[in-house]
Design an enzyme around this catalytic site. Structure first.
Site, PDB file in Angstrom:
ATOM      1  N   GLY A  11       0.920  -0.886   0.236  1.00 43.13           N
ATOM      2  CA  GLY A  11      -0.059   0.135   0.398  1.00 43.13           C
ATOM      3  C   GLY A  11       1.027   1.770  -0.121  1.00 43.13           C
ATOM      4  N   LEU A  54      -4.279 -11.314   5.957  1.00 41.89           N
ATOM      5  CA  LEU A  54      -4.341 -11.145   7.304  1.00 41.89           C
ATOM      6  C   LEU A  54      -4.745 -12.544   8.295  1.00 41.89           C
ATOM      7  CD1 LEU A  54      -2.532 -10.229   9.243  1.00 41.89           C
ATOM      8  CD2 LEU A  54      -3.782  -8.383   9.615  1.00 41.89           C
ATOM      9  N   PHE A 114       0.577  -2.623   9.062  1.00 36.97           N
ATOM     10  CA  PHE A 114      -0.148  -1.446   8.061  1.00 36.97           C
ATOM     11  C   PHE A 114      -1.307  -1.724   7.457  1.00 36.97           C
ATOM     12  CE2 PHE A 114       4.189  -0.144   6.914  1.00 36.97           C
ATOM     13  CZ  PHE A 114       4.366   0.983   7.372  1.00 36.97           C
ATOM     14  N   LYS A 125      -9.641   1.050   4.955  1.00 37.50           N
ATOM     15  CA  LYS A 125      -9.252   3.124   5.726  1.00 37.50           C
ATOM     16  C   LYS A 125     -10.135   4.052   5.252  1.00 37.50           C
ATOM     17  CE  LYS A 125      -5.770   4.452   1.481  1.00 37.50           C
ATOM     18  NZ  LYS A 125      -4.964   5.487   1.815  1.00 37.50           N
ATOM     19  N   SER A 148      -4.065   6.070  14.174  1.00 35.55           N
ATOM     20  CA  SER A 148      -4.296   7.685  13.266  1.00 35.55           C
ATOM     21  C   SER A 148      -4.832   8.996  14.009  1.00 35.55           C
ATOM     22  CB  SER A 148      -5.465   7.551  12.075  1.00 35.55           C
ATOM     23  OG  SER A 148      -6.139   8.218  11.984  1.00 35.55           O
ATOM     24  N   TYR A 199     -14.477   3.859  10.791  1.00 33.86           N
ATOM     25  CA  TYR A 199     -12.953   3.517  11.529  1.00 33.86           C
ATOM     26  C   TYR A 199     -12.366   3.968  12.237  1.00 33.86           C
ATOM     27  CZ  TYR A 199      -8.864   4.692   9.190  1.00 33.86           C
ATOM     28  OH  TYR A 199      -7.205   5.146   9.539  1.00 33.86           O
ATOM     29  N   LYS A 209      -9.679   1.930  14.843  1.00 34.30           N
ATOM     30  CA  LYS A 209      -8.104   2.295  15.128  1.00 34.30           C
ATOM     31  C   LYS A 209      -7.964   2.368  16.714  1.00 34.30           C
ATOM     32  CE  LYS A 209      -6.108   2.126  11.314  1.00 34.30           C
ATOM     33  NZ  LYS A 209      -4.897   1.343  10.944  1.00 34.30           N
ATOM     34  N   PHE A 253      -1.547  11.677  10.930  1.00 35.81           N
ATOM     35  CA  PHE A 253      -1.689  13.184  10.485  1.00 35.81           C
ATOM     36  C   PHE A 253      -1.865  12.707   9.527  1.00 35.81           C
ATOM     37  CE2 PHE A 253      -3.138  15.459  14.218  1.00 35.81           C
ATOM     38  CZ  PHE A 253      -2.578  14.826  14.841  1.00 35.81           C
ATOM     39  N   ASN A 254      -1.933  13.671   8.174  1.00 37.06           N
ATOM     40  CA  ASN A 254      -2.188  13.777   6.748  1.00 37.06           C
ATOM     41  C   ASN A 254      -0.931  13.612   5.658  1.00 37.06           C
ATOM     42  OD1 ASN A 254      -4.335  14.894   7.923  1.00 37.06           O
ATOM     43  ND2 ASN A 254      -5.232  14.957   6.040  1.00 37.06           N
TER      44      ASN A 254
HETATM   45  P1  NAD Z   1      -3.581   0.986   1.654  1.00 38.09           P
HETATM   46  O1  NAD Z   1      -4.779   0.774   1.196  1.00 38.09           O
HETATM   47  O2  NAD Z   1      -2.843   1.894   0.524  1.00 38.09           O
HETATM   48  O3  NAD Z   1      -2.620   0.265   2.343  1.00 38.09           O
HETATM   49  C1  NAD Z   1      -2.791  -1.225   3.107  1.00 38.09           C
HETATM   50  C2  NAD Z   1      -3.139  -1.821   2.714  1.00 38.09           C
HETATM   51  O4  NAD Z   1      -3.423  -3.068   3.427  1.00 38.09           O
HETATM   52  C3  NAD Z   1      -3.241  -2.268   1.341  1.00 38.09           C
HETATM   53  O5  NAD Z   1      -1.835  -2.746  -0.103  1.00 38.09           O
HETATM   54  C4  NAD Z   1      -4.214  -3.123   1.526  1.00 38.09           C
HETATM   55  O6  NAD Z   1      -4.214  -4.832   0.437  1.00 38.09           O
HETATM   56  C5  NAD Z   1      -3.946  -3.922   2.685  1.00 38.09           C
HETATM   57  N1  NAD Z   1      -4.552  -5.072   3.146  1.00 38.09           N
HETATM   58  C6  NAD Z   1      -5.626  -4.535   4.340  1.00 38.09           C
HETATM   59  N2  NAD Z   1      -6.530  -5.276   4.481  1.00 38.09           N
HETATM   60  C7  NAD Z   1      -5.855  -6.950   4.091  1.00 38.09           C
HETATM   61  C8  NAD Z   1      -5.891  -7.769   5.053  1.00 38.09           C
HETATM   62  N3  NAD Z   1      -6.512  -8.401   5.487  1.00 38.09           N
HETATM   63  N4  NAD Z   1      -4.780  -8.237   4.764  1.00 38.09           N
HETATM   64  C9  NAD Z   1      -3.713  -8.432   3.839  1.00 38.09           C
HETATM   65  N5  NAD Z   1      -3.348  -6.883   3.361  1.00 38.09           N
HETATM   66  C10 NAD Z   1      -4.362  -6.526   3.873  1.00 38.09           C
HETATM   67  O7  NAD Z   1      -3.408   2.158   2.788  1.00 38.09           O
HETATM   68  P2  NAD Z   1      -2.429   3.292   3.447  1.00 38.09           P
HETATM   69  O8  NAD Z   1      -2.148   4.375   3.355  1.00 38.09           O
HETATM   70  O9  NAD Z   1      -1.243   2.757   2.823  1.00 38.09           O
HETATM   71  O10 NAD Z   1      -2.314   3.181   4.975  1.00 38.09           O
HETATM   72  C11 NAD Z   1      -1.943   2.385   5.477  1.00 38.09           C
HETATM   73  C12 NAD Z   1      -2.217   2.401   7.213  1.00 38.09           C
HETATM   74  O11 NAD Z   1      -2.018   3.598   8.006  1.00 38.09           O
HETATM   75  C13 NAD Z   1      -3.771   1.849   7.232  1.00 38.09           C
HETATM   76  O12 NAD Z   1      -4.078   0.923   8.762  1.00 38.09           O
HETATM   77  C14 NAD Z   1      -4.951   3.497   7.762  1.00 38.09           C
HETATM   78  O13 NAD Z   1      -5.736   3.039   7.887  1.00 38.09           O
HETATM   79  C15 NAD Z   1      -3.800   3.446   8.580  1.00 38.09           C
HETATM   80  N6  NAD Z   1      -3.559   5.122   7.984  1.00 38.09           N
HETATM   81  C16 NAD Z   1      -3.935   5.404   6.720  1.00 38.09           C
HETATM   82  C17 NAD Z   1      -3.694   7.403   6.878  1.00 38.09           C
HETATM   83  C18 NAD Z   1      -3.944   7.633   5.667  1.00 38.09           C
HETATM   84  O14 NAD Z   1      -4.343   8.970   5.076  1.00 38.09           O
HETATM   85  N7  NAD Z   1      -2.977   7.493   4.570  1.00 38.09           N
HETATM   86  C19 NAD Z   1      -4.308   8.118   7.576  1.00 38.09           C
HETATM   87  C20 NAD Z   1      -4.001   7.291   9.375  1.00 38.09           C
HETATM   88  C21 NAD Z   1      -3.831   5.994   9.213  1.00 38.09           C
HETATM   89  C1  UD1 Z   2      -9.532  12.040   6.387  1.00 38.40           C
HETATM   90  C2  UD1 Z   2     -10.177  11.002   8.000  1.00 38.40           C
HETATM   91  C3  UD1 Z   2      -9.067  10.935   8.344  1.00 38.40           C
HETATM   92  C4  UD1 Z   2      -7.633  10.480   8.361  1.00 38.40           C
HETATM   93  C5  UD1 Z   2      -7.007  11.192   7.550  1.00 38.40           C
HETATM   94  C6  UD1 Z   2      -5.593  11.444   7.593  1.00 38.40           C
HETATM   95  C7  UD1 Z   2     -12.439  11.119   6.127  1.00 38.40           C
HETATM   96  C8  UD1 Z   2     -13.881  12.206   7.028  1.00 38.40           C
HETATM   97  N1  UD1 Z   2     -11.524  11.513   7.328  1.00 38.40           N
HETATM   98  O1  UD1 Z   2      -9.593  12.730   7.539  1.00 38.40           O
HETATM   99  O2  UD1 Z   2      -9.887   9.588   9.257  1.00 38.40           O
HETATM  100  O3  UD1 Z   2      -7.107  10.400  10.035  1.00 38.40           O
HETATM  101  O4  UD1 Z   2      -7.584  11.478   6.696  1.00 38.40           O
HETATM  102  O5  UD1 Z   2      -5.269  10.458   6.386  1.00 38.40           O
HETATM  103  O6  UD1 Z   2     -12.248  10.850   5.197  1.00 38.40           O
HETATM  104  N2  UD1 Z   2     -11.638  18.161   1.503  1.00 38.40           N
HETATM  105  C9  UD1 Z   2     -11.683  19.259   0.988  1.00 38.40           C
HETATM  106  N3  UD1 Z   2     -12.545  18.495  -0.734  1.00 38.40           N
HETATM  107  C10 UD1 Z   2     -12.379  17.390  -0.818  1.00 38.40           C
HETATM  108  C11 UD1 Z   2     -11.356  16.435   0.043  1.00 38.40           C
HETATM  109  C12 UD1 Z   2     -11.335  17.199   1.684  1.00 38.40           C
HETATM  110  O7  UD1 Z   2     -11.803  20.153   0.903  1.00 38.40           O
HETATM  111  O8  UD1 Z   2     -12.392  16.643  -1.991  1.00 38.40           O
HETATM  112  C13 UD1 Z   2     -10.885  19.028   2.786  1.00 38.40           C
HETATM  113  C14 UD1 Z   2     -11.219  18.797   3.896  1.00 38.40           C
HETATM  114  O9  UD1 Z   2     -13.101  19.168   4.157  1.00 38.40           O
HETATM  115  C15 UD1 Z   2     -10.344  18.555   5.205  1.00 38.40           C
HETATM  116  C16 UD1 Z   2      -8.798  19.003   4.215  1.00 38.40           C
HETATM  117  O10 UD1 Z   2      -9.264  18.729   3.006  1.00 38.40           O
HETATM  118  O11 UD1 Z   2     -10.696  20.124   5.540  1.00 38.40           O
HETATM  119  C17 UD1 Z   2      -8.561  17.151   4.452  1.00 38.40           C
HETATM  120  O12 UD1 Z   2      -9.850  16.188   3.989  1.00 38.40           O
HETATM  121  P1  UD1 Z   2      -8.899  14.782   4.089  1.00 38.40           P
HETATM  122  O13 UD1 Z   2      -7.633  14.595   2.956  1.00 38.40           O
HETATM  123  O14 UD1 Z   2     -10.622  14.376   3.364  1.00 38.40           O
HETATM  124  O15 UD1 Z   2      -8.779  14.652   5.140  1.00 38.40           O
HETATM  125  P2  UD1 Z   2      -9.017  14.434   6.821  1.00 38.40           P
HETATM  126  O16 UD1 Z   2     -10.847  15.275   6.625  1.00 38.40           O
HETATM  127  O17 UD1 Z   2      -7.901  15.114   8.066  1.00 38.40           O
END
Ligand code: NAD
Ligand code: UD1
Length: 339
Positions: A10, A59, A80, A84, A124, A148, A152, A177-178
């Protein structure tokens, strides 16, 4: 030292694999490829010039997991794998509880069985819910607003109970964070299946013309320009945070949560403007109503990670925009790479 990486194909996993390999760790990576492609694994190998074992498994498949632990001497796990998408979790809560919560339980059962007790976990900033005070520190009240987020929080609580029952565990809960940006090679980056959910993936896809315009969810928040403020962190900084957390986990016992953010917030309009300037393109947008559940402002106090892990974010918003554009413009269809 051999590390099992779950969900390593991922977005965050693939970038972290690069950092781990470049720092001498051997890897076994497992992924079910439900939100990722095998091509990301090939590219991680290409970028690093290093090979590793990839297991295409779920998993939740305990037998397959046990086989991995008996075939390899695993020293630690970076976990990971998970679903999500907040909106989807409201529609399919059971899928989220099963995958994210049961998946982690199965992983911990097998780790315990094989006496592997070093674990770095993706949490997260969502666990802070609607935080009242900025910046958010790790001891801020926790609370969630959707399934979701609840998975977490549940995982964090389950892991705390595991540690209480057996102090030999060493666990880092990383509250991201983001994440934004991509590897500087432009070979790996974020490649969401279907419609993007996050602002940053929306912007890059508007940039390449796959989507028409960004919809800004509200410009009437109590912020400097009325749009929502978030703490965007470069994916490479985030990946390096895992490296530091892993080193710490391998050298201590305990369970600790760490914020991985920059400590600085940017508004939606600032992100769009910075992206336009960096990429040299225009990003059409229109303001629409607020997205239910959104908070006005969210940014981290990342001082605990600096103090205890020796980690801090180094890259700025321009670098995040530049690197994600570099990835997206050369990979219009992500890893499918149709031109
Ligand atoms: P992603 O979807 O790109 O990666 C997650 C990976 O996990 C994918 O490749 C998916 O195929 C794999 N996966 C899911 N369920 C599985 C299972 N049961 N068995 C094996 N593989 C499985 O997401 P990401 O952005 O890389 O996020 C990774 C982690 O970080 C997640 O747990 C997500 O909740 C957390 N997270 C992400 C963000 C974000 O904004 N990207 C923010 C906060 C937390
Ligand atoms: C999202 C997830 C949160 C996760 C976090 C980090 C949601 C509701 N929450 O939150 O669970 O932990 O990402 O990855 O999805 N925005 C727009 N237009 C868009 C998309 C977003 O204006 O098309 C704005 C949103 O209102 C926000 C900011 O952009 O103010 C960021 O949004 P987003 O990227 O979705 O992240 P989070 O809201 O922080």
């Amino acid at each position: 030292m051999t590390i099992l990486v779950t969900g390593g194909a991922g977005y965050i996993g693939s970038h972290t694999c690069v950092e781990l390999l470049n720092n001498g760790y051997k890897l076994v990576v497992l992924d079910k490829l439900i939100n990722s492609k095998l091509e990301s694994i090939n590219r991680v190998k290409k970028i690093t010039g290093k090979d590793f074992i990839f297991e295409h498994i779920d998993l939740l498949d305990k037998k397959a997991l046990e086989r991995i632990f008996s075939d390899h001497k695993i020293d630690a796990v970076v976990h990971f794998a998970g679903l999500k998408a907040v909106g989807e979790s409201v529609i399919k809560p059971l899928d989220y509880y099963r995958n994210n919560v049961t998946g982690t339980i199965v992983l911990c059962e097998v780790m315990q069985q094989f006496d592997v007790k070093n674990l770095v976990v993706s949490s997260s900033a969502t666990v802070y819910g609607t935080a009242k005070q900025m910046p958010i520190s790790e001891d801020a009240p926790l609370g969630v607003t959707n399934p979701y987020g609840r998975t977490k929080l549940m995982v964090e609580e389950i892991l705390r109970d595991i540690y209480t029952s057996d102090n030999n565990w060493s666990i880092a809960l990383l509250r991201y964070f983001n994440p934004f940006g991509a590897h500087k090679s432009g070979q790996i980056g974020e490649d969401p299946n279907g419609m993007p959910n996050n602002l940053t993936t929306y912007i890059t896809q508007v940039g390449i013309g796959r989507l028409n315009e960004v919809r800004i969810f509200g410009n009437d928040y109590p912020t400097k320009d009325g749009t929502g403020i978030r703490d965007y962190i470069h994916i490479i900084d985030l990946a390096k945070g895992h490296l530091k957390a892993l080193n710490n986990v391998l050298n201590s016992n305990g369970i600790e949560a760490y914020n991985l953010g920059t400590g600085r917030g940017y508004s939606v309009l600032e992100v769009i403007k910075t992206f336009e300037k960096t990429a040299g393109i225009s990003i059409p947008y229109k303001v629409v109503g607020r997205r239910p559940g959104d908070v006005a402002v969210s940014y981290a106090d990342p001082s605990k990670a600096k103090r205890e892990l020796g980690w801090e974010a180094e890259k700025n918003l321009e670098e995040m925009c530049r690197d994600s554009w570099n990835w997206q413009k050369d990979n219009l269809y992500g890893y499918l790479n149709k031109k």
